[in-house]
Design an enzyme around this catalytic site. Structure first.
Site, mmCIF file in Angstrom:
data_model
loop_
_atom_site.group_PDB
_atom_site.id
_atom_site.type_symbol
_atom_site.label_atom_id
_atom_site.label_comp_id
_atom_site.label_asym_id
_atom_site.label_seq_id
_atom_site.Cartn_x
_atom_site.Cartn_y
_atom_site.Cartn_z
ATOM 1 N N ARG A 214 22.819 8.601 -7.036
ATOM 2 C CA ARG A 214 23.254 9.906 -7.581
ATOM 3 C C ARG A 214 24.211 10.623 -6.627
ATOM 4 N NH1 ARG A 214 17.501 10.751 -9.405
ATOM 5 N NH2 ARG A 214 17.551 10.289 -11.623
ATOM 6 N N LYS B 170 7.786 -5.132 -7.623
ATOM 7 C CA LYS B 170 6.520 -4.571 -8.068
ATOM 8 C C LYS B 170 6.475 -3.092 -7.700
ATOM 9 C CE LYS B 170 4.064 -3.699 -4.469
ATOM 10 N NZ LYS B 170 3.267 -3.552 -3.395
ATOM 11 N N ASP C 148 8.170 -10.764 -5.533
ATOM 12 C CA ASP C 148 6.966 -10.584 -4.738
ATOM 13 C C ASP C 148 7.335 -11.071 -3.345
ATOM 14 O OD1 ASP C 148 4.506 -11.054 -3.372
ATOM 15 O OD2 ASP C 148 3.501 -10.956 -5.307
ATOM 16 N N HIS C 149 7.498 -10.141 -2.408
ATOM 17 C CA HIS C 149 8.053 -10.577 -1.119
ATOM 18 C C HIS C 149 7.133 -11.552 -0.382
ATOM 19 C CE1 HIS C 149 5.582 -7.422 0.811
ATOM 20 N NE2 HIS C 149 5.791 -8.059 1.935
ATOM 21 N N LYS D 38 7.824 -15.544 2.001
ATOM 22 C CA LYS D 38 7.473 -15.779 3.411
ATOM 23 C C LYS D 38 7.413 -17.287 3.630
ATOM 24 C CE LYS D 38 4.641 -11.621 3.823
ATOM 25 N NZ LYS D 38 4.621 -10.841 5.032
ATOM 26 N N ASP E 27 -1.674 -2.128 -5.389
ATOM 27 C CA ASP E 27 -0.634 -2.315 -4.372
ATOM 28 C C ASP E 27 -0.638 -3.735 -3.801
ATOM 29 O OD1 ASP E 27 1.416 -1.287 -2.613
ATOM 30 O OD2 ASP E 27 -0.049 -1.360 -0.993
ATOM 31 N N HIS F 30 0.462 -9.687 -4.430
ATOM 32 C CA HIS F 30 0.447 -10.586 -3.268
ATOM 33 C C HIS F 30 -0.833 -11.430 -3.180
ATOM 34 C CE1 HIS F 30 3.693 -7.978 -2.385
ATOM 35 N NE2 HIS F 30 3.032 -7.058 -1.721
ATOM 36 N N LYS G 97 -3.562 -6.285 12.155
ATOM 37 C CA LYS G 97 -2.750 -6.782 11.042
ATOM 38 C C LYS G 97 -2.929 -8.291 11.041
ATOM 39 C CE LYS G 97 1.785 -6.913 8.855
ATOM 40 N NZ LYS G 97 1.290 -6.827 7.490
HETATM 41 C C1 BG6 Z 1 3.745 -4.055 0.156
HETATM 42 C C2 BG6 Z 1 2.758 -2.950 -0.058
HETATM 43 O O1 BG6 Z 1 4.010 -4.707 -1.051
HETATM 44 O O2 BG6 Z 1 3.208 -4.982 1.088
HETATM 45 C C3 BG6 Z 1 2.456 -2.258 1.253
HETATM 46 O O3 BG6 Z 1 3.299 -2.021 -0.983
HETATM 47 C C4 BG6 Z 1 1.993 -3.246 2.281
HETATM 48 O O4 BG6 Z 1 1.481 -1.244 1.077
HETATM 49 C C5 BG6 Z 1 2.967 -4.425 2.371
HETATM 50 O O5 BG6 Z 1 1.939 -2.584 3.525
HETATM 51 C C6 BG6 Z 1 2.415 -5.510 3.265
HETATM 52 O O6 BG6 Z 1 3.410 -6.471 3.446
HETATM 53 P P1 BG6 Z 1 3.451 -7.368 4.742
HETATM 54 O O7 BG6 Z 1 4.591 -8.301 4.514
HETATM 55 O O8 BG6 Z 1 3.669 -6.447 5.908
HETATM 56 O O9 BG6 Z 1 2.117 -8.052 4.828
#
Ligand code: BG6
Length: 527
Positions: free
Chosen positions: A80, A187, A216-217, A221, A274, A279, A384
């Site tokens: 925009r 998504k 879907d990222h 991977k 989410d 995922h 993580k």
């Molecule tokens: C995203 C979620 O799709 O994936 C996030 O919306 C999440 O909330 C993230 O933190 C996690 O991705 P990754 O690649 O860091 O495991």
């Protein structure tokens, strides 16, 4: 003396247990990009947003540096905000500096391919102007009318934007192979089954399924993709990849991050929408699916969809034995105080949105009958960690029991996705010495081992596949619907009903999650 000799022997044993990659005569750098794709124009809708600056432009620039973009390409940013090409280029340059990948020598040529057109997302005439711009760029840059429309916008705009693109004639494809048009959406694909179907109807008003790329990222991977290679390019594991030998599977994706600045989205989404709808389901499918006849997008996606179709409907009446939901309270992460979810900016102080879930699911099919799959994901926990663990059954009879007086630890295969990109197999060996003692040792494969070439990030892989028209790593609508069919009754019961307070357990930020997770695991093991 004795002990140093045995230490040396142990080190030798450890060394031989590490896996060496065979030399297949392939130059690893040849595996980075799959070869030239058609010349095309990438239109980013939402070009002033976070995703464009943090992910898309750095990914495109890195591809450019690694010859991953077609010979002729143009990038048109739309949003925009009123600005001209030069202002947009400067913004994107800053984004590359922030991403620490700006190459001053290569920037001038790349930036010449960047353009900007302001757009009013709800106004058709904006899209007609865009169509005109794209036509002119095709003429001046000799591109044959191939377009990718990347929707980097909030989901509420997906339907409108897809329809406007179509109504401006930009979804139409020519039949001679060139002049293709593709739309990329991220998504969430809806917030439940009905809304997912509704979104799909809108997308299909102007686009066919082969033109729709649902990202879907996780699928992009490297280590996630490797699951299929590992399973189906080795004859060793497939015969034992079933209910006869596998005791349970754990799929884990936890993170230390909280909701950050995304409360507006996350409050309505929660962890089940989410992370689980997308995922976690994809990881489940890769572990559980049958081998497709060939490694082709639709054959692979057929098999994944069958996994979702085999999910046993969730026992809504007996939730506490199958599901744990949690929300983080205040705590400490990496020695820093972390606020409670309810204290995060934009979050309702009485919010009942779950930020953690552990779910036990079963697949009603021949291969997996009776094997529990534990899926766990949560924000603000201690580590993580993204990891899949296959726990095999213990030996049927221990001939060492009268000597060792212990149960023999079962073999485990661990597929590490983050932080370690690895595959580890644990097994029992004799401890050196005269006494009969067992110890657990591991065979480790590190994904980066013996590889020094460039590595593509998930968005780069996704963009390459869009340019090639390869939908292997993208969701197909039937699978989206099956995943929602499984989750929607759980969401109705757990997240959307009035008496859900009793289903939510609070956990301390920086802990391992709600205490109830141990109850879920032990219940299964005794079942
Ligand atoms: C995203 C979620 O799709 O994936 C996030 O919306 C999440 O909330 C993230 O933190 C996690 O991705 P990754 O690649 O860091 O495991």
């Amino acid at each position: 003396m004795e002990s140093s000799a045995s230490n040396q022997r142990m080190q030798e044993l450890a060394a031989t247990a590490s896996v060496t990659a065979p030399d297949l005569g392939v130059d690893p750098t040849e595996c980075v990009a799959p070869g030239p794709s058609d010349p095309c124009t990438i239109v980013i809708l939402g070009a002033t947003g976070d995703l464009t600056a943090r992910k898309l432009i750095p990914a495109l620039f890195h591809l450019y540096l690694n010859n991953g973009l077609p010979q002729a390409f143009q990038i048109v940013g739309c949003a925009r905000t009123r600005m001209d090409d030069d202002e947009f280029r400067n913004k994107m340059k800053t984004a590359l500096i922030d991403a620490a990948i700006l190459d001053q020598d290569q920037w001038p040529a790349f930036s010449a391919a960047l353009h900007y057109r302001p757009i009013d997302y709800e106004d058709l005439s904006s899209y007609s102007n865009l169509a005109e711009t794209l036509k002119n760029l095709d003429i001046s840059h000799n591109t044959p009318g191939n377009r990718i429309f990347y929707i980097a916008l909030p989901p509420v705009l997906y339907k409108t934007v897809a329809q406007m693109i179509g109504r401006a004639g930009l979804s139409a494809e020519m039949t001679n192979g060139n002049g293709w048009s593709r739309i990329v959406v991220e998504k969430p694909f809806g917030i439940n089954l009905d809304t997912a179907m509704d979104l799909d109807r809108s997308l299909h008003e102007h686009f066919s399924e082969h033109q729709i790329f649902r990202i879907d990222h996780y699928l992009a991977k490297e280590t996630v993709q490797n699951v299929l290679m590992f399973r189906f390019a080795n004859s060793l594991f497939e015969p034992i990849w079933n209910r006869r030998y596998v005791d349970q599977v754990s799929i884990m994706a936890t993170e230390t991050l909280g909701v950050e600045h995304r409360a507006g989205y996350y409050e309505r989404s929660g962890v089940l929408r989410d992370m689980f709808q997308n995922h976690m389901m994809q990881l489940l499918a890769l572990i559980a699916m049958e081998p497709p006849a060939r490694f082709e997008a639709d054959l692979v996606r057929d098999e994944k969809s069958k996994v979702f179709g085999a999910l046993r409907p969730f026992p809504i009446a007996d939730l506490q034995n199958y599901l744990v939901l949690g929300q983080y309270g205040a705590g400490v992460i990496d020695n820093q105080p972390a606020p409670a979810y309810r204290e995060e900016p934009g979050v309702d102080p009485k919010s009942l949105t779950p930020t953690f879930a552990m779910m036990k699911v079963f697949l009603d099919n021949w291969r997996w009958q009776g094997v529990p799959f534990y899926m766990t994901s949560g924000k603000r926990v201690a580590r993580k960690l993204t990891e899949i663990t296959i726990r095999f059954k213990t030996v049927p009879h221990s001939l060492f029991r009268h000597i060792l007086g212990q149960t023999i630890v079962a073999n485990r295969l661990i597929i590490g996705i983050y932080p370690d990109e690895k595959i580890t197999l644990t097994f029992q060996t004799k401890n050196p010495g005269a006494r009969v003692c067992l110890r657990t040792v591991t065979m480790d494969f590190n994904y980066q081992q013996n590889y020094t070439g460039p590595v593509l990030d998930a968005y780069e892989k996704v963009l390459i596949d869009c340019m090639l028209g390869d939908q292997m790593l993208f969701w197909r609508q039937d699978a989206v619907e099956r995943s929602w069919s499984f989750l929607t009754p759980i969401l109705d019961r757990c997240e959307d009903c009035d008496d859900r307070t009793d289903l939510l357990e609070f956990y301390r930020a920086g802990s391992t999650g709600p205490a109830a997770i141990s109850r879920l695991v032990s219940n299964t093991e005794s079942a």
